[in-house]
Design a protein around this motif. Structure first.
Motif, PDB file in Angstrom:
ATOM      1  N   THR A 196       0.809  -1.228   0.000  1.00 50.29           N
ATOM      2  CA  THR A 196       0.000   0.000   0.000  1.00 50.29           C
ATOM      3  C   THR A 196       0.835   1.268   0.000  1.00 50.29           C
ATOM      4  OG1 THR A 196      -0.128  -0.077   2.422  1.00 50.29           O
ATOM      5  CG2 THR A 196      -1.873  -1.174   1.204  1.00 50.29           C
ATOM      6  N   LEU A 197       2.158   1.146   0.035  1.00 48.69           N
ATOM      7  CA  LEU A 197       3.010   2.336   0.097  1.00 48.69           C
ATOM      8  C   LEU A 197       3.028   3.091  -1.233  1.00 48.69           C
ATOM      9  CD1 LEU A 197       6.205   1.209   2.043  1.00 48.69           C
ATOM     10  CD2 LEU A 197       4.544   2.931   2.754  1.00 48.69           C
ATOM     11  N   PRO A 198       2.867   4.419  -1.199  1.00 51.42           N
ATOM     12  CA  PRO A 198       3.081   5.217  -2.412  1.00 51.42           C
ATOM     13  C   PRO A 198       4.554   5.128  -2.829  1.00 51.42           C
ATOM     14  CG  PRO A 198       1.893   6.457  -0.732  1.00 51.42           C
ATOM     15  CD  PRO A 198       2.415   5.225  -0.082  1.00 51.42           C
ATOM     16  N   PRO A 199       4.861   5.423  -4.067  1.00 48.61           N
ATOM     17  CA  PRO A 199       6.235   5.275  -4.573  1.00 48.61           C
ATOM     18  C   PRO A 199       7.267   6.086  -3.801  1.00 48.61           C
ATOM     19  CG  PRO A 199       4.689   5.566  -6.379  1.00 48.61           C
ATOM     20  CD  PRO A 199       3.924   5.815  -5.123  1.00 48.61           C
ATOM     21  N   ASP A 200       6.883   7.253  -3.266  1.00 48.41           N
ATOM     22  CA  ASP A 200       7.860   8.131  -2.623  1.00 48.41           C
ATOM     23  C   ASP A 200       7.843   8.020  -1.106  1.00 48.41           C
ATOM     24  OD1 ASP A 200       5.322   9.156  -2.516  1.00 48.41           O
ATOM     25  OD2 ASP A 200       5.955  11.253  -2.584  1.00 48.41           O
ATOM     26  N   LYS A 201       7.233   6.961  -0.562  1.00 47.09           N
ATOM     27  CA  LYS A 201       7.119   6.816   0.890  1.00 47.09           C
ATOM     28  C   LYS A 201       7.795   5.521   1.349  1.00 47.09           C
ATOM     29  CE  LYS A 201       4.260  10.374   1.428  1.00 47.09           C
ATOM     30  NZ  LYS A 201       4.559  11.553   2.263  1.00 47.09           N
ATOM     31  N   VAL A 202       8.204   5.506   2.631  1.00 46.43           N
ATOM     32  CA  VAL A 202       8.767   4.310   3.262  1.00 46.43           C
ATOM     33  C   VAL A 202       8.104   4.127   4.627  1.00 46.43           C
ATOM     34  CG1 VAL A 202      10.993   4.475   2.091  1.00 46.43           C
ATOM     35  CG2 VAL A 202      10.668   5.596   4.304  1.00 46.43           C
ATOM     36  N   ALA A 203       8.267   2.943   5.202  1.00 53.72           N
ATOM     37  CA  ALA A 203       7.675   2.645   6.507  1.00 53.72           C
ATOM     38  C   ALA A 203       8.774   2.386   7.527  1.00 53.72           C
ATOM     39  CB  ALA A 203       6.752   1.437   6.404  1.00 53.72           C
ATOM     40  N   VAL A 204       8.569   2.895   8.745  1.00 48.84           N
ATOM     41  CA  VAL A 204       9.533   2.733   9.828  1.00 48.84           C
ATOM     42  C   VAL A 204       8.775   2.349  11.097  1.00 48.84           C
ATOM     43  CG1 VAL A 204      11.306   3.835  11.245  1.00 48.84           C
ATOM     44  CG2 VAL A 204      11.079   4.456   8.836  1.00 48.84           C
ATOM     45  N   SER A 205       9.287   1.348  11.813  1.00 47.33           N
ATOM     46  CA  SER A 205       8.678   0.930  13.075  1.00 47.33           C
ATOM     47  C   SER A 205       9.414   1.601  14.231  1.00 47.33           C
ATOM     48  CB  SER A 205       8.758  -0.592  13.225  1.00 47.33           C
ATOM     49  OG  SER A 205       8.286  -0.986  14.493  1.00 47.33           O
ATOM     50  N   VAL A 206       8.658   2.242  15.128  1.00 50.62           N
ATOM     51  CA  VAL A 206       9.265   2.937  16.266  1.00 50.62           C
ATOM     52  C   VAL A 206       8.465   2.626  17.527  1.00 50.62           C
ATOM     53  CG1 VAL A 206      10.123   4.809  14.826  1.00 50.62           C
ATOM     54  CG2 VAL A 206       7.905   5.042  15.940  1.00 50.62           C
ATOM     55  N   GLU A 207       9.122   2.791  18.661  1.00 49.84           N
ATOM     56  CA  GLU A 207       8.460   2.676  19.965  1.00 49.84           C
ATOM     57  C   GLU A 207       8.517   4.055  20.618  1.00 49.84           C
ATOM     58  OE1 GLU A 207       8.607   0.082  24.124  1.00 49.84           O
ATOM     59  OE2 GLU A 207       9.931  -0.409  22.439  1.00 49.84           O
ATOM     60  N   PRO A 208       7.461   4.860  20.491  1.00 46.44           N
ATOM     61  CA  PRO A 208       7.501   6.238  20.963  1.00 46.44           C
ATOM     62  C   PRO A 208       7.563   6.348  22.479  1.00 46.44           C
ATOM     63  CG  PRO A 208       5.295   5.671  20.243  1.00 46.44           C
ATOM     64  CD  PRO A 208       6.172   4.510  19.899  1.00 46.44           C
ATOM     65  N   LEU A 209       8.162   7.412  22.943  1.00 42.24           N
ATOM     66  CA  LEU A 209       8.233   7.705  24.367  1.00 42.24           C
ATOM     67  C   LEU A 209       6.820   7.925  24.904  1.00 42.24           C
ATOM     68  CD1 LEU A 209      10.239   8.274  26.711  1.00 42.24           C
ATOM     69  CD2 LEU A 209      10.078  10.706  26.097  1.00 42.24           C
ATOM     70  N   GLY A 210       6.487   7.252  26.003  1.00 41.05           N
ATOM     71  CA  GLY A 210       5.143   7.397  26.566  1.00 41.05           C
ATOM     72  C   GLY A 210       4.126   6.478  25.943  1.00 41.05           C
TER      73      GLY A 210
END
Length: 275
Positions: A196-210
């Motif tokens: 489902t990603l557009p051509p100019d986008k990437v996905a990143v997994s993060v664990e946000p503070l809080g």
């Protein structure tokens, strides 16, 4: 008439055969009480004992002895038969104990079975996440899980959750066990982010503070690293305290660089247009 020596021989022979009678009657009484759950008849118990003694003595020898000393044989078998009386009593008592142990074991098994709701409609959807198809709920409805008694509730929930999330069509499962009842919430599986990603986008997994409890899938968020804003992103998926962000490639590269240096990531939800 029978002389003293013949009588002594008859008594001795009767005692020896009586031991075989006792063994046969005892075993018959134990098995009958265990299987039929009632006391064996005296005649049946005695017959099984005599049959055991007869086989032990040997049919040929018995026939020869009976012809040679019929009086001795009659007295010997009469004495041997008496051994079936205590054998029946003790055998029935032992069989009763074994039977009670079997009943107690069946009433208090060593394992406990946890069953998912039988009705697929009782398997709820996770609010805010894609619903699981009804055919998936029908497939898992009534499923049983067996655990040793005393297994902690948390371990039961973890195992059932892991099993459900391995099912095709389920993306996430929430399992709660209360007083032996299992409550299940499921969400449908989403397609891989790469589809489902557009051509100019990437996905990143993060664990946000809080944590990520304040944001949901589809939200737009502002991304901060140690208080410095990097840019905006869209939340594609949230699993517990981790989120998958879809963002521009340049911003993603900078974010990953900061994360590898041990810096903390914070997310702030962006108010949508028209809100």
């Amino acid at each position: 008439m029978i002389d003293i020596s013949s009588l002594s021989w008859a008594v001795a022979l009767g005692v020896v055969r009586g031991l075989y009678v006792f063994a046969g009657s005892f075993i018959a009484a134990v098995l009958y009480r265990y299987v039929a759950e009632e006391r064996i008849r005296m005649t049946t118990s005695a017959f099984m004992g005599l049959l055991t003694a007869g086989f032990a003595a040997g049919p040929r020898e018995l026939t020869a002895l009976t012809y040679q000393n019929p009086n001795v044989e009659m007295i010997a078998w009469a004495i041997a038969t008496l051994f079936s009386i205590p054998a029946r009593t003790y055998g029935d008592a032992i069989g009763e104990r074994i039977l009670r142990a079997r009943i107690r074991a069946s009433m208090n098994p060593r394992t406990k079975v946890y069953r998912l709701p039988e009705n697929p409609n009782e398997i709820k959807d996770i609010p805010g996440e894609p619903p699981a198809p009804m055919e998936v709920k029908e497939r898992i409805a009534g499923r049983e899980y067996e655990f040793p008694r005393g297994t902690p509730k948390e371990e039961v929930e973890r195992v059932i959750k892991r099993d459900l999330e391995s099912e095709t069509g389920i993306g996430r499962a929430v399992v709660r066990v209360q007083n032996g009842d299992v409550e299940v919430l499921v969400a449908g599986a989403k397609p891989p982010v790469s589809h489902t990603l557009p051509p100019d986008k990437v996905a990143v997994s993060v664990e946000p503070l809080g944590g990520a409890i304040h944001i949901g899938e589809g939200d737009r968020v502002r991304v901060f690293v140690d208080g410095r804003e990097l840019g905006e992103a869209e939340v594609w998926r949230r699993v517990d305290d981790r989120v998958v962000l879809v963002m521009e490639e340049r911003t993603a590269e900078e974010l990953l660089k900061e994360i590898t240096q041990g810096k903390q990531v914070s997310l702030m939800a962006v108010r949508g247009e028209g809100s």
